[in-house]
Design a protein around this motif. Structure first.
Motif, mmCIF file in Angstrom:
data_model
loop_
_atom_site.group_PDB
_atom_site.id
_atom_site.type_symbol
_atom_site.label_atom_id
_atom_site.label_comp_id
_atom_site.label_asym_id
_atom_site.label_seq_id
_atom_site.Cartn_x
_atom_site.Cartn_y
_atom_site.Cartn_z
ATOM 1 N N THR A 27 0.834 -1.200 0.000
ATOM 2 C CA THR A 27 0.000 0.000 0.000
ATOM 3 C C THR A 27 0.873 1.257 0.000
ATOM 4 O O THR A 27 2.082 1.189 0.217
ATOM 5 C CB THR A 27 -0.856 0.040 1.272
ATOM 6 N N GLU A 28 0.231 2.396 -0.246
ATOM 7 C CA GLU A 28 0.956 3.672 -0.200
ATOM 8 C C GLU A 28 1.524 3.932 1.196
ATOM 9 O O GLU A 28 2.620 4.475 1.340
ATOM 10 C CB GLU A 28 0.036 4.829 -0.600
ATOM 11 N N ASP A 29 0.774 3.526 2.220
ATOM 12 C CA ASP A 29 1.273 3.717 3.588
ATOM 13 C C ASP A 29 2.558 2.932 3.799
ATOM 14 O O ASP A 29 3.489 3.378 4.461
ATOM 15 C CB ASP A 29 0.236 3.263 4.614
ATOM 16 N N MET A 30 2.570 1.729 3.215
ATOM 17 C CA MET A 30 3.767 0.902 3.352
ATOM 18 C C MET A 30 4.929 1.557 2.611
ATOM 19 O O MET A 30 6.055 1.548 3.055
ATOM 20 C CB MET A 30 3.489 -0.469 2.749
ATOM 21 N N ARG A 31 4.615 2.139 1.436
ATOM 22 C CA ARG A 31 5.654 2.824 0.677
ATOM 23 C C ARG A 31 6.308 3.899 1.543
ATOM 24 O O ARG A 31 7.523 4.000 1.638
ATOM 25 C CB ARG A 31 5.066 3.453 -0.592
ATOM 26 N N HIS A 32 5.471 4.710 2.202
ATOM 27 C CA HIS A 32 6.026 5.792 3.012
ATOM 28 C C HIS A 32 6.846 5.247 4.175
ATOM 29 O O HIS A 32 7.902 5.781 4.497
ATOM 30 C CB HIS A 32 4.901 6.702 3.513
ATOM 31 N N ALA A 33 6.344 4.170 4.789
ATOM 32 C CA ALA A 33 7.074 3.589 5.914
ATOM 33 C C ALA A 33 8.436 3.071 5.469
ATOM 34 O O ALA A 33 9.454 3.288 6.133
ATOM 35 C CB ALA A 33 6.248 2.461 6.534
ATOM 36 N N ILE A 34 8.486 2.405 4.298
ATOM 37 C CA ILE A 34 9.758 1.870 3.796
ATOM 38 C C ILE A 34 10.712 3.021 3.472
ATOM 39 O O ILE A 34 11.889 3.003 3.831
ATOM 40 C CB ILE A 34 9.530 1.006 2.536
ATOM 41 N N GLU A 35 10.181 4.050 2.789
ATOM 42 C CA GLU A 35 11.035 5.188 2.402
ATOM 43 C C GLU A 35 11.626 5.852 3.630
ATOM 44 O O GLU A 35 12.788 6.241 3.666
ATOM 45 C CB GLU A 35 10.219 6.201 1.580
#
Ligand SMILES: [Zn+2]
Lengths: 433, 143
Positions: free
Chosen positions: A215-223
């Motif tokens: 998800t986009e939330d996961m993207r932000h967390a990874i970044e």
């Protein structure tokens, strides 16, 4: 802006269409000659290769399915003799028999180009150290990323998956600038790096993450945790492997490399082709693949195609991240509901960890009931009833916003949702339809 | 001063509390105060026990969600007005009382109340300044 094959990547739409038409005609003809199943299906429809003269004829052609790969296992659908096949990949899937796909030398080169186009778009090149932490082997992830990184002349660090401490040590010692792995593993690596206190020693710029939904939330967390830009890559071994569609530097949907693959969106129930922008099942036709070509392959992924031009200048159409599998889709009170949508809502509420959940659907007095049980967790729990009621209300509200229908949300005891083989059972549909 | 309270999430259904109480009993953990705040669907079980660290460990082992909160154990005269005197002190200091409940036993013949307030440290000091004693952890655990 750097491009790997600028002429192809920015080819005007009419020219792409012309190229696709030529290649489709070529593919249909040779498959009719070499692939028995395809010939039979064409004959059943009373179609001859000469009836196909351009991409506009695509909807006439028969679909192909995952089951075909099982039925004709192992080499029954190959379109060249095996002496021209230089590699095979395989996957077992979650149910049943293995499927096998084969590549000629040219297929491998095309695959490398798909991934190289993406890596170049992300600013990677000869000076980069690409850590490939996808599994190597029959799974396409490891060797797919490896091939693309080799093509652009980067230094490949072929880690394969697992051994987290060693992965992080390698990133630090070897100065990895790019990471290829599954998004959940990326998040895990990021958390582990934080725990080891080495986050500021990482030199990662870009991450290429795929092979599972995120998800986009996961993207932000990874970044945030790895200090890189996280990009999405799409692929499936039946079509090629990772790289069928790739995000560019704008992270705004994945460009489908249309000189090799023709995407269509269809209504999964009727098989009818839907206009660009509508949501439906993604279907691919491989028009350059020699070893293992497929015509109108039903991916079962539900997504949308974006026809609007991308800021990057590439003319190839973009696909949105698949929002679910047509196999998983539930129709509740006439509305399409995907478990992944519910997962996304819960993730936005639960932080990095998605709480365990279960969807229970039933029919009472001719009306569908829709319950979502959410396991309480330490990060969600607070020592006052008001906060818990607020939590329940906010989950209910967000689900309604995302799904368009109301669900009864219940907060339940941890570990109370039944599991089979360690995995929670996500959907219980008690309707007798 | 401040003592540790355990808050446990429970579904509001028959027998829901039993595994929690049983688990504590098996580990020889004594409960000296207990209260349940609930709605029709779920509740929060609040506990003061003689060994909160061990209690957290054994409860987590059986998959229970538990949080530790600082609360005050206030000793008050068992006479009319005993409680209102304390509440007045809090109002005066702008300290909110979230909830309170009574202990099972007493200390030095005074009734003991568990009081959860918005600012536990400030509340304890305000009470001490007013000459009202708050029980120490060691007193509680002997109840
Ligand atoms: Zn783009």
């Amino acid at each position: 802006m750097a491009m790997w094959q600028k002429e192809i990547e920015t080819m005007p739409r009419e020219e792409i269409k012309k190229l696709q038409s030529e290649r489709l005609v070529w593919q249909v003809k040779r498959m009719y000659e070499n692939v028995e199943l395809f010939r039979r299906r064409m004959d059943e429809k009373g179609l001859k290769p000469s009836d196909i003269t351009s991409v506009d004829d695509l909807p006439k052609l028969p679909f192909s399915y995952k089951q075909d790969l099982r039925d004709w296992y192992p080499y029954g659908l190959f379109a060249v003799p095996t002496h021209d096949i230089v590699r095979v990949h395989a996957s077992s899937g979650t149910t049943g028999k293995k499927i096998v796909v084969g590549y000629t030398e040219k297929d491998i080169k095309d695959w490398d180009d798909c991934v190289a186009r993406m890596m170049t778009a992300l600013g990677l090149g000869k000076d980069d150290f690409v850590q490939v932490s996808y599994g190597y082997g029959l799974f396409t992830g490891g060797l797919g990323a490896h091939g693309g990184a080799t093509a652009i002349g980067a230094t490949v660090i072929p880690m394969s998956s697992g051994n987290t401490h060693n992965q992080i040590q390698t990133m630090v010692d070897f100065g990895s600038t790019a990471l290829c792995c599954t998004p959940s593993y990326a998040l895990y690596l990021g958390e582990s790096a934080e725990e080891l206190g080495v986050t500021d020693k990482l030199q990662l710029k870009a991450g290429i993450f795929g092979a599972e939904p995120w998800t986009e939330d996961m993207r932000h967390a990874i970044e945030d945790k790895l200090g890189l830009k996280a990009y999405d890559i799409y692929g499936l071994s039946e079509i090629m492997g990772p790289g069928v569609a790739c995000e560019c530097e704008y992270q705004a949907g994945m460009h489908v490399w249309e000189d090799m693959f023709i995407p269509e969106i269809i209504d999964p129930d009727t098989g009818e082709v839907l206009p660009y922008g509508e949501q439906g099942e993604l279907v691919f036709t491989t028009i350059t693949k020699e070893g293992f070509p497929l015509i109108r392959y039903r991916t079962r992924d539900i997504c949308q195609l974006i026809a609007e031009p991308c800021k990057c200048g590439r003319t190839h159409i973009r696909m949105k991240k698949p929002c679910g599998r047509s196999d998983d889709m539930l129709i509740i009170r006439g509305v399409n509901v995907f478990p992944s949508q519910i997962e996304e809502v819960l993730m936005s509420i639960g932080g990095d960890i998605t709480p365990n959940y279960q969807i229970v659907v039933d029919r009472v007095n001719n009306t569908d009931t829709f319950d979502v049980n959410v396991e309480m967790s330490e990060s969600l729990f607070a020592d006052d009833v008001k906060s818990i009621e607020k939590l329940e209300k906010s989950i209910t509200q967000k689900l309604r916003d995302v799904l368009g229908i109301g669900a009864n949300v219940h907060l339940v005891n941890p570990k109370s949702i039944q599991r089979s083989e360690g995995k929670a059972k996500r959907v219980i549909d008690n309707r007798k339809l | 001063m401040l003592i540790k309270q355990l808050s446990v999430f429970t579904e509001n259904k028959p027998g829901g509390l039993a595994p929690i109480i049983e688990t504590l009993g098996k580990s020889n953990i004594d409960i000296s105060a207990l209260s349940l705040a609930d709605t029709s669907e779920y509740g929060i079980l609040r506990l003061i026990v003689n060994n909160s660290e061990l209690a957290v460990t054994v409860l987590k082992e059986i998959g229970v969600v538990v949080k530790v909160t600082d609360v005050l154990a206030v000793a008050m005269d068992d006479t009319p007005g005993g409680l209102s005197k304390i509440l007045e002190i809090f109002v005066h200091k702008n300290i909110n009382v979230d909830y309170m409940y009574a202990f099972v036993g007493s200390v030095n013949n005074k009734a003991l109340m568990v009081v959860k307030v918005s600012e536990p440290e400030a509340a304890a000091k305000a009470l001490a300044d007013a000459g009202i004693s708050t029980a120490e952890a060691k007193d509680i655990y002997r109840i």
